[in-house]
Write a protein that holds these residues in place. Structure first.
Motif, mmCIF file in Angstrom:
data_model
loop_
_atom_site.group_PDB
_atom_site.id
_atom_site.type_symbol
_atom_site.label_atom_id
_atom_site.label_comp_id
_atom_site.label_asym_id
_atom_site.label_seq_id
_atom_site.Cartn_x
_atom_site.Cartn_y
_atom_site.Cartn_z
ATOM 1 N N ILE A 244 6.369 7.465 5.773
ATOM 2 C CA ILE A 244 5.633 4.993 5.659
ATOM 3 C C ILE A 244 4.765 5.891 4.209
ATOM 4 C CG2 ILE A 244 3.818 4.286 7.138
ATOM 5 C CD1 ILE A 244 4.719 5.341 8.936
ATOM 6 N N PHE A 245 4.373 7.055 4.092
ATOM 7 C CA PHE A 245 3.684 6.889 2.766
ATOM 8 C C PHE A 245 4.406 7.951 1.752
ATOM 9 C CE2 PHE A 245 0.594 6.229 6.708
ATOM 10 C CZ PHE A 245 0.362 4.519 5.680
ATOM 11 N N PRO A 246 5.199 7.917 0.812
ATOM 12 C CA PRO A 246 6.327 8.950 -0.191
ATOM 13 C C PRO A 246 4.969 9.377 -0.941
ATOM 14 C CG PRO A 246 6.458 6.493 0.275
ATOM 15 C CD PRO A 246 5.835 7.087 1.270
ATOM 16 N N HIS A 247 4.338 8.907 -1.272
ATOM 17 C CA HIS A 247 3.250 8.489 -2.179
ATOM 18 C C HIS A 247 2.499 10.030 -1.757
ATOM 19 C CE1 HIS A 247 -0.604 9.066 -4.572
ATOM 20 N NE2 HIS A 247 0.432 9.126 -6.170
ATOM 21 N N ILE A 248 1.376 9.975 -0.776
ATOM 22 C CA ILE A 248 1.368 10.823 0.013
ATOM 23 C C ILE A 248 1.782 12.300 -0.028
ATOM 24 C CG2 ILE A 248 -0.500 11.872 1.720
ATOM 25 C CD1 ILE A 248 -1.037 8.917 2.112
ATOM 26 N N GLU A 249 2.856 11.947 -0.026
ATOM 27 C CA GLU A 249 3.732 13.195 0.158
ATOM 28 C C GLU A 249 4.323 13.818 -1.157
ATOM 29 O OE1 GLU A 249 7.460 15.459 2.676
ATOM 30 O OE2 GLU A 249 7.472 13.128 1.651
ATOM 31 N N GLU A 250 4.622 12.939 -2.101
ATOM 32 C CA GLU A 250 4.925 13.896 -3.537
ATOM 33 C C GLU A 250 3.427 14.819 -3.990
ATOM 34 O OE1 GLU A 250 6.002 9.850 -5.303
ATOM 35 O OE2 GLU A 250 7.737 9.671 -3.704
ATOM 36 N N ALA A 312 -9.144 4.591 -7.431
ATOM 37 C CA ALA A 312 -8.902 3.095 -7.353
ATOM 38 C C ALA A 312 -7.321 2.876 -7.243
ATOM 39 C CB ALA A 312 -9.848 1.873 -8.372
ATOM 40 N N LYS A 313 -7.109 4.334 -8.685
ATOM 41 C CA LYS A 313 -5.819 4.433 -8.273
ATOM 42 C C LYS A 313 -4.788 5.119 -7.824
ATOM 43 C CE LYS A 313 -2.222 7.115 -12.128
ATOM 44 N NZ LYS A 313 -1.945 7.453 -12.755
ATOM 45 N N TYR A 314 -5.671 6.154 -6.944
ATOM 46 C CA TYR A 314 -5.095 6.763 -5.509
ATOM 47 C C TYR A 314 -4.699 5.494 -4.210
ATOM 48 C CZ TYR A 314 -4.339 10.143 -1.944
ATOM 49 O OH TYR A 314 -3.478 11.015 -1.593
ATOM 50 N N VAL A 315 -5.997 4.851 -3.767
ATOM 51 C CA VAL A 315 -5.677 4.207 -2.851
ATOM 52 C C VAL A 315 -5.074 2.993 -3.362
ATOM 53 C CG1 VAL A 315 -7.342 1.951 -2.289
ATOM 54 C CG2 VAL A 315 -8.677 3.845 -2.256
ATOM 55 N N ASP A 316 -4.513 2.163 -4.735
ATOM 56 C CA ASP A 316 -3.025 1.738 -4.483
ATOM 57 C C ASP A 316 -2.077 1.882 -4.633
ATOM 58 O OD1 ASP A 316 -5.290 -0.677 -5.635
ATOM 59 O OD2 ASP A 316 -5.023 -0.239 -7.919
ATOM 60 N N GLU A 317 -1.653 2.902 -5.000
ATOM 61 C CA GLU A 317 -0.378 4.355 -4.971
ATOM 62 C C GLU A 317 -0.160 4.442 -3.712
ATOM 63 O OE1 GLU A 317 -0.354 5.669 -9.734
ATOM 64 O OE2 GLU A 317 -1.059 7.443 -8.068
ATOM 65 N N SER A 318 -1.058 5.105 -2.709
ATOM 66 C CA SER A 318 -1.328 5.297 -1.559
ATOM 67 C C SER A 318 -0.683 4.731 -1.068
ATOM 68 C CB SER A 318 -2.687 6.436 -1.023
ATOM 69 O OG SER A 318 -2.727 7.328 -1.905
ATOM 70 N N LEU A 319 -1.481 3.068 -0.777
ATOM 71 C CA LEU A 319 -1.033 2.203 -0.005
ATOM 72 C C LEU A 319 0.013 1.332 0.350
ATOM 73 C CD1 LEU A 319 -5.406 1.774 1.209
ATOM 74 C CD2 LEU A 319 -3.443 3.182 2.687
ATOM 75 N N SER A 320 0.119 1.398 -1.557
ATOM 76 C CA SER A 320 0.972 0.157 -1.834
ATOM 77 C C SER A 320 2.331 0.041 -0.366
ATOM 78 C CB SER A 320 2.038 0.986 -3.064
ATOM 79 O OG SER A 320 2.380 2.026 -2.639
ATOM 80 N N PRO A 321 2.467 1.239 0.023
ATOM 81 C CA PRO A 321 3.847 0.620 1.406
ATOM 82 C C PRO A 321 3.667 -0.389 2.003
ATOM 83 C CG PRO A 321 3.405 2.691 0.702
ATOM 84 C CD PRO A 321 2.658 2.539 0.088
ATOM 85 N N LEU A 322 1.968 -0.384 1.899
ATOM 86 C CA LEU A 322 1.696 -1.044 3.138
ATOM 87 C C LEU A 322 1.017 -2.875 2.040
ATOM 88 C CD1 LEU A 322 -0.488 1.172 5.655
ATOM 89 C CD2 LEU A 322 2.144 0.242 5.821
ATOM 90 N N GLU A 323 0.792 -3.854 2.947
ATOM 91 C CA GLU A 323 0.154 -5.196 2.810
ATOM 92 C C GLU A 323 -0.863 -5.532 2.871
ATOM 93 O OE1 GLU A 323 2.689 -8.308 3.819
ATOM 94 O OE2 GLU A 323 4.408 -7.584 2.776
ATOM 95 N N PHE A 324 -1.807 -5.061 1.882
ATOM 96 C CA PHE A 324 -3.559 -5.411 1.980
ATOM 97 C C PHE A 324 -3.938 -5.882 0.856
ATOM 98 C CE2 PHE A 324 -2.979 -0.990 3.547
ATOM 99 C CZ PHE A 324 -3.846 -1.133 4.643
#
Length: 417
Positions: A244-250, A312-324
Motif C-alpha cells: 500500500i505504501f511503496p515509498h515507505i518501503e523504498e 511536508a515532503k515525506y508526508v506528500d510522498e508517503s501518503l500519495s497512494p491514498l486520496e487525502f
C-alpha cells in the motif's frame, strides 16, 4: 460439538439469546416474519454474540425485495443503486439496515454485466458471497436457530479465519478482502487459515488496484478499532503494508523496515488503550502516529531537529497512494512538526514557545509527545478518565519584581564662589 457445512443449530445448542439483541432490531425481524418473509440476523452481529461481545450494529437479511420492505415499514427509505437496501429509522437517530438475499458481491467482476433485479438470491447464495465464514452465519427469528452454510460455526469453535471460497479468486475479485482477513484476525485473536495467508502474500500487490479512498477508509476503521497494534503487525508480516505504501518501503531499507515492529507496537499499543477508553481522536492524529516510526528511521537528523520542509515532503510522498484532501494533509504535517518542536523544547528543558501554544493541534501533539517518550500507563488512564486532552506545559519561572519608585537625581553642588 462440531457442525459440518449446511447445519442448522437449534437454540439449545448455541449461545445466542434474544435478550442480547437490540429491541428495535427484534421489532424489524418479527414484523418481517409475521408478514410471511424469511427474517435473519446476519453477519458480524452473530459472530460477536457467539464470542460474548456486544455488537456495534445489527444487520438483517430477508427474501422480501426492497420495495416490499419499504411498504412494510413506513419509517424507512431505499438507498443504493445496483445493490439496494432499506434503512428503517427509529427514535434517537437509530438505523436498522435490511437487505435482500443476494447472489453475488457488489465487488465481483461479473456483477457489472448483471441487471439490478438479477442480483437477488437465496440464503445459501447470500452466505456464499460473503467474505469470511465466521461472518456468514444466519440467526432465524422463526425458531431461534443458527443456519450455517459455510462451516462458520466450526471455525468459530476452532479459532480460524477462513475465506468463503478459494482465497486466490476472492482476493482477485476484491483485494480489500485481504485487509478484512487481517482485521478479524487481530480483533478475535484467531489464526489465519494457511491457504488464505499464502494467498495474501501472493496477491498483496493487487491492493493497489482498489480505489485509494476506499483503502484509506478501511485502514481508518482499524486505526479506530482498538486493535490497530495487532492489525499493523499482521500488515508488516504479510507485506500488505509495503504494497500500500511503496515509498515507505523504498526509503526504508529492509533491515530497518522489519525493525519497525517494536516501535509501532509501543505507539499503537498506547493508542489502542486510549481508543478503547473512549477518547475521541482526530483522523489526522492516527495518520501522524502511523508516520512517526517511519520518519524516525529515514531522517539523518534526530526527529526533534527535522525541518518542516522535510516533514511536508515525506508526508506528500508517503501518503500519495491514498486520496487525502489538502486540508487533512496539512493537519498531519502540522501535528508532525509540532511534535518535533515539542520534543526539541521540552527535551532541552525549555519553555514551550508562545507560537506553539496557539496552535489548535497542540493537545493531540502534546499527547503524541508523551506516547513517543513512554509516559506511564497511569498518565494515559488519567486522560481517559478526563475524556479530554489538556496540555500541562512548564510555566515561566517567576521573576522578582523591582520596586518602582521616584527616581532621585543628584545634582552636583556648585560653589557660589
Amino acid at each position: 460439538m462440531s457442525y459440518p457445512e449446511g447445519s442448522i443449530i437449534p437454540r439449545p445448542e448455541h449461545p445466542i439469546s434474544r435478550a442480547d439483541i437490540d429491541v428495535d432490531v427484534l421489532k424489524v425481524l418479527y414484523r418481517l416474519h409475521h408478514k410471511g418473509h424469511l427474517a435473519y440476523l446476519v453477519g458480524g452481529g452473530i459472530r460477536d454474540l457467539w464470542l460474548g461481545k456486544q455488537p456495534k450494529d445489527f444487520d438483517i437479511a430477508t427474501d422480501a425485495h426492497p420495495q416490499e420492505i419499504r411498504r412494510i415499514f413506513r419509517n424507512s427509505r431505499i438507498i443504493g443503486k445496483r445493490f439496494r437496501l432499506v434503512q428503517v429509522f427509529f427514535k434517537g437517530g437509530k438505523i436498522v439496515e435490511v437487505s435482500t438475499f443476494r447472489s453475488r458481491s457488489e465487488f465481483d467482476a461479473e456483477v457489472d454485466m448483471l441487471a439490478p433485479n438479477n442480483t437477488f438470491g437465496s440464503p445459501v447464495e447470500d452466505a456464499q458471497r460473503r467474505d469470511l465464514t465466521i461472518n456468514a452465519l444466519f440467526y432465524n427469528i422463526a425458531d431461534f436457530s443458527i443456519l450455517d452454510y459455510v462451516g462458520g460455526v466450526k471455525d468459530l469453535q476452532d479459532g480460524i479465519i477462513r475465506v468463503v471460497g478459494p482465497p486466490e479468486i476472492r482476493f482477485q475479485r476484491d483485494p480489500v478482502r485481504m485487509l478484512r482477513v487481517l482485521r478479524h484476525a487481530s480483533r478475535t485473536g484467531f489464526q489465519i487459515d494457511p491457504t488464505a495467508w499464502s494467498a495474501i502474500q501472493s496477491y498483496r500487490h493487487l491492493i493497489r488496484l482498489c480505489s485509494p479512498a476506499r483503502v484509506r477508509d478501511e485502514l481508518l476503521k482499524d486505526f479506530r478499532s482498538g486493535y490497530c497494534r495487532d492489525f499493523f503487525q499482521l500488515m508488516l508480516a504479510s507485506g500488505l503494508l509495503a504494497a500500500i505504501f511503496p515509498h515507505i518501503e523504498e526509503t526504508t531499507d529492509g533491515a530497518a523496515f522489519s525493525g519497525l515492529q517494536p516501535r509501532m507496537q509501543a505507539v499503537f499499543g498506547t493508542i489502542d488503550l486510549l481508543t478503547m477508553g473512549g477518547l475521541s481522536l482526530s483522523e489526522a492524529f492516527f495518520w501522524t502516529a502511523f508516520l512517526i516510526p517511519f520518519l524516525e528511521k529515514v531522517t539523518v537528523l534526530p526527529f526533534q531537529q527535522i525541518e518542516p520542509e522535510t516533514v511536508a515532503k515525506y508526508v506528500d510522498e508517503s501518503l500519495s497512494p491514498l486520496e487525502f484532501a489538502r486540508g487533512r494533509r496539512d493537519e498531519v504535517i502540522m501535528r508532525l512538526v509540532t511534535v518535533s518542536q515539542l520534543m526539541h523544547q521540552l527535551g532541552a528543558g525549555r519553555r514551550v514557545s508562545a507560537r506553539l501554544k496557539r496552535r489548535l493541534c497542540l493537545p493531540e501533539a502534546w499527547l503524541l509527545y508523551h506516547i513517543l517518550t513512554g509516559a506511564s500507563q497511569k498518565f494515559f488512564e488519567d486522560i481517559i478518565a478526563q475524556q479530554s486532552v489538556k496540555p500541562v506545559l512548564p510555566e515561566k519561572p517567576p521573576t522578582t519584581k523591582r520596586r518602582r519608585g521616584r527616581r532621585r537625581t543628584h545634582r552636583k553642588k556648585v560653589s557660589p564662589i
